[in-house]
Scaffold this active site. Structure first.
Site, PDB file in Angstrom:
ATOM      1  N   GLY A 138      34.523  42.027  35.708  1.00  0.00           N
ATOM      2  CA  GLY A 138      33.587  43.115  35.318  1.00  0.00           C
ATOM      3  C   GLY A 138      33.736  43.829  33.948  1.00  0.00           C
ATOM      4  O   GLY A 138      34.982  43.692  33.350  1.00  0.00           O
ATOM      5  N   GLN A 139      32.899  44.861  33.695  1.00  0.00           N
ATOM      6  CA  GLN A 139      32.956  45.251  32.267  1.00  0.00           C
ATOM      7  C   GLN A 139      34.434  46.262  32.335  1.00  0.00           C
ATOM      8  O   GLN A 139      35.132  46.144  31.542  1.00  0.00           O
ATOM      9  CB  GLN A 139      31.976  46.490  32.334  1.00  0.00           C
ATOM     10  CG  GLN A 139      31.634  47.112  30.724  1.00  0.00           C
ATOM     11  CD  GLN A 139      30.868  48.212  30.648  1.00  0.00           C
ATOM     12  OE1 GLN A 139      30.361  48.995  31.636  1.00  0.00           O
ATOM     13  NE2 GLN A 139      30.665  48.887  29.701  1.00  0.00           N
ATOM     14  N   ASP A 146      38.284  38.153  41.319  1.00  0.00           N
ATOM     15  CA  ASP A 146      36.843  38.366  41.282  1.00  0.00           C
ATOM     16  C   ASP A 146      36.086  37.375  42.405  1.00  0.00           C
ATOM     17  O   ASP A 146      37.015  36.466  42.638  1.00  0.00           O
ATOM     18  CB  ASP A 146      36.464  38.011  39.978  1.00  0.00           C
ATOM     19  CG  ASP A 146      35.113  39.033  39.726  1.00  0.00           C
ATOM     20  OD1 ASP A 146      35.050  40.229  39.107  1.00  0.00           O
ATOM     21  OD2 ASP A 146      34.059  38.530  40.413  1.00  0.00           O
ATOM     22  N   ILE A 147      34.938  37.345  42.376  1.00  0.00           N
ATOM     23  CA  ILE A 147      34.307  36.595  43.489  1.00  0.00           C
ATOM     24  C   ILE A 147      34.037  35.007  42.858  1.00  0.00           C
ATOM     25  O   ILE A 147      33.788  34.242  43.499  1.00  0.00           O
ATOM     26  CB  ILE A 147      32.843  37.023  43.829  1.00  0.00           C
ATOM     27  CG1 ILE A 147      32.268  36.484  45.122  1.00  0.00           C
ATOM     28  CG2 ILE A 147      31.867  37.174  42.581  1.00  0.00           C
ATOM     29  CD1 ILE A 147      31.294  36.977  45.585  1.00  0.00           C
ATOM     30  N   TYR A 173      22.555  53.068  45.277  1.00  0.00           N
ATOM     31  CA  TYR A 173      24.183  53.121  44.280  1.00  0.00           C
ATOM     32  C   TYR A 173      24.770  54.679  44.574  1.00  0.00           C
ATOM     33  O   TYR A 173      25.851  54.545  45.124  1.00  0.00           O
ATOM     34  CB  TYR A 173      23.789  52.593  43.098  1.00  0.00           C
ATOM     35  CG  TYR A 173      25.244  52.928  41.999  1.00  0.00           C
ATOM     36  CD1 TYR A 173      26.231  51.824  42.292  1.00  0.00           C
ATOM     37  CD2 TYR A 173      25.296  53.492  41.249  1.00  0.00           C
ATOM     38  CE1 TYR A 173      27.256  51.915  41.407  1.00  0.00           C
ATOM     39  CE2 TYR A 173      26.379  53.849  40.253  1.00  0.00           C
ATOM     40  CZ  TYR A 173      27.441  52.939  40.418  1.00  0.00           C
ATOM     41  OH  TYR A 173      28.717  52.831  39.974  1.00  0.00           O
ATOM     42  N   ILE A 215      29.891  53.968  30.685  1.00  0.00           N
ATOM     43  CA  ILE A 215      31.133  53.385  29.932  1.00  0.00           C
ATOM     44  C   ILE A 215      30.794  52.420  28.837  1.00  0.00           C
ATOM     45  O   ILE A 215      30.201  51.588  29.037  1.00  0.00           O
ATOM     46  CB  ILE A 215      32.128  52.632  30.774  1.00  0.00           C
ATOM     47  CG1 ILE A 215      32.443  53.506  32.153  1.00  0.00           C
ATOM     48  CG2 ILE A 215      33.349  52.431  30.077  1.00  0.00           C
ATOM     49  CD1 ILE A 215      33.044  54.979  31.953  1.00  0.00           C
TER      50      ILE A 215
HETATM   51  N1  NAD Z   1      30.385  50.609  33.913  1.00  0.00           N
HETATM   52  C1  NAD Z   1      29.926  51.902  33.965  1.00  0.00           C
HETATM   53  O1  NAD Z   1      29.426  52.438  33.194  1.00  0.00           O
HETATM   54  C2  NAD Z   1      30.484  52.580  35.451  1.00  0.00           C
HETATM   55  C3  NAD Z   1      29.856  53.940  35.572  1.00  0.00           C
HETATM   56  C4  NAD Z   1      30.398  54.667  36.736  1.00  0.00           C
HETATM   57  C5  NAD Z   1      31.222  53.780  37.851  1.00  0.00           C
HETATM   58  N2  NAD Z   1      31.457  52.625  37.710  1.00  0.00           N
HETATM   59  C6  NAD Z   1      32.173  51.688  38.740  1.00  0.00           C
HETATM   60  O2  NAD Z   1      33.207  51.040  38.109  1.00  0.00           O
HETATM   61  C7  NAD Z   1      33.288  49.824  38.897  1.00  0.00           C
HETATM   62  C8  NAD Z   1      33.533  48.810  38.020  1.00  0.00           C
HETATM   63  O3  NAD Z   1      32.163  48.766  37.345  1.00  0.00           O
HETATM   64  P1  NAD Z   1      31.822  47.878  36.173  1.00  0.00           P
HETATM   65  O4  NAD Z   1      31.069  48.147  35.173  1.00  0.00           O
HETATM   66  O5  NAD Z   1      32.994  47.157  35.731  1.00  0.00           O
HETATM   67  O6  NAD Z   1      31.161  46.695  37.111  1.00  0.00           O
HETATM   68  P2  NAD Z   1      30.586  45.190  36.649  1.00  0.00           P
HETATM   69  O7  NAD Z   1      29.455  44.656  37.424  1.00  0.00           O
HETATM   70  O8  NAD Z   1      30.625  44.862  35.279  1.00  0.00           O
HETATM   71  O9  NAD Z   1      31.673  44.268  37.571  1.00  0.00           O
HETATM   72  C9  NAD Z   1      31.751  44.249  38.941  1.00  0.00           C
HETATM   73  C10 NAD Z   1      32.540  42.967  39.388  1.00  0.00           C
HETATM   74  O10 NAD Z   1      32.569  42.689  40.628  1.00  0.00           O
HETATM   75  C11 NAD Z   1      32.575  41.445  40.989  1.00  0.00           C
HETATM   76  N3  NAD Z   1      32.035  41.323  42.232  1.00  0.00           N
HETATM   77  C12 NAD Z   1      30.602  41.264  42.727  1.00  0.00           C
HETATM   78  N4  NAD Z   1      30.735  41.051  44.165  1.00  0.00           N
HETATM   79  C13 NAD Z   1      31.899  40.941  44.618  1.00  0.00           C
HETATM   80  C14 NAD Z   1      32.469  40.413  45.493  1.00  0.00           C
HETATM   81  N5  NAD Z   1      31.915  40.223  46.896  1.00  0.00           N
HETATM   82  N6  NAD Z   1      33.682  40.580  45.843  1.00  0.00           N
HETATM   83  C15 NAD Z   1      34.555  40.363  44.735  1.00  0.00           C
HETATM   84  N7  NAD Z   1      33.934  40.922  43.507  1.00  0.00           N
HETATM   85  C16 NAD Z   1      32.809  40.960  43.335  1.00  0.00           C
HETATM   86  C17 NAD Z   1      31.589  40.969  40.039  1.00  0.00           C
HETATM   87  O11 NAD Z   1      31.647  39.381  39.818  1.00  0.00           O
HETATM   88  C18 NAD Z   1      31.903  41.811  38.660  1.00  0.00           C
HETATM   89  O12 NAD Z   1      32.885  40.887  37.913  1.00  0.00           O
HETATM   90  C19 NAD Z   1      32.241  49.763  40.033  1.00  0.00           C
HETATM   91  O13 NAD Z   1      32.789  50.488  41.153  1.00  0.00           O
HETATM   92  C20 NAD Z   1      31.175  50.744  39.337  1.00  0.00           C
HETATM   93  O14 NAD Z   1      30.362  51.303  40.428  1.00  0.00           O
HETATM   94  C21 NAD Z   1      30.996  51.842  36.352  1.00  0.00           C
END
Ligand code: NAD
Length: 318
Positions: free
Chosen positions: A12-13, A35-36, A143, A173
């Site tokens: 993910g991001q 990852d999944i 969420y 982010i």
């Molecule tokens: N990016 C932001 O701005 C932000 C802000 C606050 C909190 N967060 C938290 O940071 C964490 C990461 O966020 P992100 O932005 O990288 O999210 P994202 O959606 O970019 O990445 C999440 C990843 O989880 C994977 N995923 C989904 N279901 C899955 C499963 N069942 N098993 C394994 N992997 C699985 C997805 O394929 C994806 O690659 C999350 O907990 C999010 O709540 C992010």
């Protein structure tokens, strides 16, 4: 056998950048990305990768035990905007995924874990400016509800089972290396790509939606620092407020115009604007600063300059 580090939701991001930072700090072979998806994205291909669905507890346990993953970063979640479209999946993934990882820590397989919370824990009754660490929460999104419950669940596992869990409440982010994954603050990444490609951006938040944000290098730094801090410094086992800068889409557009004067923006708020309106404008992060020395490096201006510099190398501009 030597212990390893596991990142769940690594494609993910945040994960795709965090894995790079962890591999630079600890060595490529020590950090297992997972990852999944069946195969890793290119950015994760320089080190070990495992396909893990975090809801599959048996497979997760098998990998954690087989590779002695004593440090785990659990990032898999359904983000704010996407979870509103499928609340049941949002609850299932965000709560049961966390429980599965916490249980492996309770059983002693994981010695230290990181799980991010979010500014989405707050709601419309929360004080909006310099939102305190401890205050009214009452989130309105699924969420946010899972993040509040997750914070308490982490604290419970720490108190009851001595699990060494560490967490920060991320603001939105912004980064140039990876695409955002369906959150309310995704506009702040899209705007840069469109500014360079089209000179124009249609924004899904309203002009004045002021939200706390952070540049990715600071987001990565926060995780690395909280995980490296001595255990006694982590006085909070729910999650720490951390802040970078607070901006509206109009402020971000102005900062981009300093570098691209012809850039235009139109505001077409959708359902995500209502989510943004329920979140804080800025955060009080003094506890993170006092407990483990949190301090961001990037201002709005420094972030914009660095984003444009790096994206220009990636996005071909006519
Ligand atoms: N990016 C932001 O701005 C932000 C802000 C606050 C909190 N967060 C938290 O940071 C964490 C990461 O966020 P992100 O932005 O990288 O999210 P994202 O959606 O970019 O990445 C999440 C990843 O989880 C994977 N995923 C989904 N279901 C899955 C499963 N069942 N098993 C394994 N992997 C699985 C997805 O394929 C994806 O690659 C999350 O907990 C999010 O709540 C992010």
């Amino acid at each position: 056998m030597k212990s390893t580090i596991l990142v769940i939701g690594a494609a993910g991001q945040i994960g795709s950048e965090l894995v790079q930072a962890l591999r630079s700090a600890h060595g490529r072979d020590k950090v297992i990305a997972s990852d999944i998806h069946s195969s890793p994205p290119e950015v994760l291909a320089d080190g070990p990768y495992e396909q893990i669905n975090v809801l599959d507890k048996a497979k997760l346990a098998e990998i954690v035990i087989a590779h002695k993953c004593e440090e785990v970063y659990h990032l898999a979640a359904l983000l704010s905007a996407t979870a509103e479209k499928n609340p049941a999946l949002g609850w299932d993934l965000n709560m049961n995924g966390l429980s599965n990882v916490l249980d492996l820590a309770r059983e002693g397989h994981i010695k230290r874990m990181f799980w991010p919370s979010s500014i989405a824990v707050f709601g419309p009754n929360t004080p909006k400016d310099r939102t305190p660490q401890r205050t009214i929460m009452e989130p309105t999104t699924v969420y946010g509800i899972t993040k509040v419950a997750g914070e308490s669940w982490c604290e419970y596992y720490h108190k009851r089972y001595k699990v060494d869990i560490r967490s920060v409440r991320y603001p939105g982010i912004i980064g140039y290396k990876s695409a955002p994954g369906g959150g309310t603050t995704d506009y702040a990444v899209h705007i840069f790509h469109e500014a360079l490609k089209q000179g124009h951006y249609d924004c899904f938040l309203s002009e004045s939606a002021r939200l706390p944000m952070m540049y990715m290098p600071d987001a990565t730094k926060a995780v690395m620092e909280i995980m490296a801090a001595p255990e006694e410094k982590i006085g909070l086992r729910t999650s720490y407020n951390i802040s970078g800068f607070s901006i509206t889409p109009a402020m971000l557009a102005d900062a981009i115009r300093v570098h691209i004067p012809e850039f235009t923006i139109r505001y077409e708020p959708d359902y995500r604007d209502a989510i943004a309106q329920s979140w804080p404008s800025s955060l009080d992060d003094h506890m993170a600063r006092e407990h483990w020395g949190w301090k961001p490096d990037y201002s709005l201006q420094a972030m914009v300059e660095d984003m444009l510099l790096n994206l220009k190398k990636k996005v071909p501009v006519e």
